[in-house]
Design an enzyme around this catalytic site. Structure first.
Site, PDB file in Angstrom:
ATOM      1  N   GLU A 149       0.821  -1.213   0.000  1.00 50.44           N
ATOM      2  CA  GLU A 149       0.000   0.000   0.000  1.00 50.44           C
ATOM      3  C   GLU A 149       0.860   1.272   0.000  1.00 50.44           C
ATOM      4  OE1 GLU A 149      -3.265   0.549  -0.278  1.00 50.44           O
ATOM      5  OE2 GLU A 149      -3.916  -1.532  -0.253  1.00 50.44           O
ATOM      6  N   ASP A 172      -6.041   8.205  -0.671  1.00 51.31           N
ATOM      7  CA  ASP A 172      -5.606   7.306   0.394  1.00 51.31           C
ATOM      8  C   ASP A 172      -4.396   7.926   1.072  1.00 51.31           C
ATOM      9  OD1 ASP A 172      -7.546   5.431  -0.365  1.00 51.31           O
ATOM     10  OD2 ASP A 172      -6.181   4.473  -1.779  1.00 51.31           O
TER      11      ASP A 172
END
Length: 150
Positions: free
Chosen positions: A59, A75
């Site tokens: 991520e 994000d």
């Protein structure tokens, strides 16, 4: 020259003290393993610390300052927490802000608030499926290499 170097050093120390928490941190794999173990991630929602480390690797590459623009939302931070549902960034229309926090808080070197929100996400999902990085790269795989040697 000596006074200039001394003044520059003083200025850098002063700026470092004047701006606490604004610096990003890129964790080493083993530092992250230790941190997650210390915060009760082993067995949390039926997943291992290796699952979480794999998630973070894919991520954010262990970087607390990471931001990914997904068009209508973004994000943030080491866990890549989304602004549409979990935090408020002032840019995402209709943010639910379920963690009741500013997204910018996920971009400093203190990941305590990131951990609280990531656990809330995982608890509500009963697992790690909200994270594409985990689903695409970690789910169902041997993840022992993420914790070996730590």
């Amino acid at each position: 020259m000596g006074k200039s170097v001394l003044f520059t050093g003083f200025l850098l120390v002063f700026l470092g003290l004047a701006l606490p928490g604004t610096q990003a941190k890129v964790f080493s794999r083993c530092d992250l393993v230790k941190t997650l173990r210390g915060h009760g991630f082993e067995g949390f929602v039926g997943k291992t610390v290796a699952d979480w480390v794999c998630l973070v690797k894919h991520e954010s590459s262990y970087n607390t300052k990471a931001v990914n623009n997904n068009g209508p939302s973004r994000d943030y931070g080491i866990f890549q927490i989304n602004s549409k549902y979990w935090c408020e960034d002032g840019k995402t229309s209709g943010s639910k802000n379920a963690c009741h926090i500013s997204c910018s808080k996920f971009q400093d070197d203190n990941i305590e608030d990131d951990i609280q929100c990531a656990k809330k996400i995982a608890r509500e999902a009963n697992g790690l499926t909200p994270w594409y990085g985990w689903r695409d790269n970690c789910k169902g795989k041997n993840l022992s290499s993420y914790v070996n040697g730590c």
